[in-house]
Design an enzyme around this catalytic site. Structure first.
Site, mmCIF file in Angstrom:
data_model
loop_
_atom_site.group_PDB
_atom_site.id
_atom_site.type_symbol
_atom_site.label_atom_id
_atom_site.label_comp_id
_atom_site.label_asym_id
_atom_site.label_seq_id
_atom_site.Cartn_x
_atom_site.Cartn_y
_atom_site.Cartn_z
ATOM 1 C CB CYS A 1 -4.584 8.022 -2.508
ATOM 2 S SG CYS A 1 -3.961 6.985 -1.170
ATOM 3 C CD GLN B 1 -11.755 6.986 -3.399
ATOM 4 O OE1 GLN B 1 -11.524 8.149 -3.092
ATOM 5 N NE2 GLN B 1 -10.795 6.139 -3.712
ATOM 6 C CG PHE C 1 -4.680 -2.748 -0.386
ATOM 7 C CD1 PHE C 1 -4.108 -2.571 0.868
ATOM 8 C CD2 PHE C 1 -3.867 -3.178 -1.420
ATOM 9 C CE1 PHE C 1 -2.757 -2.808 1.079
ATOM 10 C CE2 PHE C 1 -2.518 -3.427 -1.230
ATOM 11 C CZ PHE C 1 -1.959 -3.242 0.027
ATOM 12 C CB CYS D 1 -9.800 24.725 -1.437
ATOM 13 S SG CYS D 1 -11.367 23.839 -1.451
#
Length: 452
Positions: free
Chosen positions: A409, A285, A314, A102
């Site tokens: 993305c 995901q 896709f 993170c």
């Protein structure tokens, strides 16, 4: 031959003239942070250079340590906070200053969303010269406890003769020992807490590569190994997984395989009464709640009617194609990898979805010449990888679709492809971010284009 010393006081400069000396790595520098970059680093300007400082926020005065310097760009890390921004918060994770997973925990969640929205808007304006006619509210879920898969680094330290287990440090191959990760879903947090102990108890820990954790309709632990696992080690891993109520998968030189041949991984799409099967290595995901909200929004924007044909490019495992098939007359779904096409088709059969057809095609090439592309569609959905869909969108107007939803993305390639779509007569009606990865600067987005 001897050389005479110069008394001019000038240092020799290589061909090309006078050059500004580089900032030495490790140097500490006081900086005033002016704004945040799209990747979450603070930006400062000093002596004609642009400084990118990880861990710093806009409006802060900091002391930063140089990590890398090239030309007019210096990369640095926050070393000491001299004046904090009012919005700074204490990172909830005790490993945050060392773990590389993170990079935005010091920024409140609402401010993270604002940064991602700004990043998307700037890319669309700078690259494509467009803004949407309307901005959608960010799609977001819980800021912690959302991640349903993780990769755990494992390395045998030959010198210390011990096994390192944890997550990679930021921009480093170092492994940080971690037994608690706040962004993982609860079942995986429990597995992670006890995983290092069982891995270190194996008779041949040197055989281990890395470990992956998965959560869906079942939990699973995938152990990759670089040498055969002794039977006693496999039995110990199996006992650990049984206690954790998880499947054990192993991978040596071939494909991942479950120890129990009947074991399956899957994830549910409850609003459409669907369950999709998948295998380690397939793209899924990581954020289940935002994934469901993303599909709902895509369907609402595309608004497929019962008499319409929809194209899904896709398509992967059928994440969008199968929910679309619940509303449209027919869905044509296309993917570049044949194994994924086969799994998507199997998912359709297993869910009694009979109005979806699946095809393999190289989507890095133009669509012209493919039989399914000549059929015409009312709406198109694209969900490309980070490289975007540049070749596909070049001739997408020939499909005569009135509505097009682009799930991205990578805002940079979305903006590039948006420029092409606008050039073909599409209008950018709506756009917004998808907060798939809270506590990181990673931006996912959705855009709606309409013809004419």
């Amino acid at each position: 031959m001897s050389k005479k010393k110069s008394n001019s006081g000038l240092r020799f400069q290589p061909a090309g003239g006078n050059r500004t000396p580089q900032v030495p790595v490790g140097k500490k520098q006081r900086l005033d942070i002016e704004r945040l970059a799209g990747d979450g680093r603070g930006i400062a300007f000093l002596d004609g250079r642009t400084w990118f400082v990880s861990g710093a926020l806009a409006g802060e005065a900091v002391e930063a340590r140089v990590l890398n310097a090239r030309g007019k760009v210096v990369e640095a890390r926050l070393e000491r906070l001299l004046q904090a921004a009012p919005e700074r918060r204490e990172a909830p994770c005790r490993y945050y200053d060392r773990c590389g997973g993170c990079n935005l925990q010091h920024l409140p969640h609402e401010a993270q969303l604002a940064l991602k929205q700004r990043t998307l808007a700037e890319q669309l304006q700078r690259v494509a010269g467009v803004q949407p006619e309307a901005w959608a509210a960010p799609l977001s879920g819980p800021e912690f406890g959302y991640r349903r898969r993780a990769r755990v680094a494992v390395r045998w330290d030959v010198k210390a003769r011990q096994l390192e287990v944890g997550f990679r440090a930021e921009a480093s191959q170092d492994i940080i020992a971690i037994d608690d990760c706040a962004v993982l879903v609860q079942p995986l947090q429990s597995i992670l807490r006890h995983l290092p102990t069982v891995l270190r108890s194996l008779s041949k820990p040197q055989a281990l590569g890395h470990v992956e954790l998965f959560s869906g309709t079942a939990e699973a632990v995938l152990v990759r190994h670089v040498a055969p696992l002794p039977a006693e080690d496999q039995a110990r891993l199996q006992a650990f997984c049984e206690q954790a109520n998880a499947q054990l998968w192993l991978q040596g030189e071939g494909e991942p395989a479950p120890v129990d041949p009947a074991a399956q991984l899957g994830f549910a799409l409850a609003p459409w009464q669907l369950e999709l099967a998948w295998r380690p290595g397939d793209f899924v995901q990581v954020n289940a709640q935002v994934n469901t909200a993303m599909i709902e929004q895509a369907l609402a924007w595309l608004a497929p009617q019962a008499d319409e044909r929809v194209l899904d490019l896709f398509c992967g495992l059928g994440n969008f194609a199968l929910p679309l098939a619940r509303q449209a007359r027919e869905v044509v779904a296309v993917e570049g990898v044949q194994a994924m096409v086969d799994r998507a088709a199997a998912n359709a059969r297993n869910n009694n979805v009979h109005n979806a057809r699946f095809f393999q095609a190289d989507l890095s090439q133009p669509l012209a010449g493919t039989g399914w592309a000549a059929e015409g569609f009312s709406a198109v959905l694209l969900d490309p990888p980070r490289d975007g869909a540049f070749e596909v969108v070049q001739g997408i107007a020939r499909l005569k679709a009135r509505r097009l939803v682009y799930v991205s993305c990578n805002p940079a390639t979305l903006a590039r492809d948006a420029q092409v779509l606008v050039g073909q007569g599409y209008r950018l009606k709506r756009a917004g971010i998808l907060d798939m990865f809270p506590q990181t600067a990673h931006v996912e987005a959705m855009a709606l284009f309409e013809a004419g």
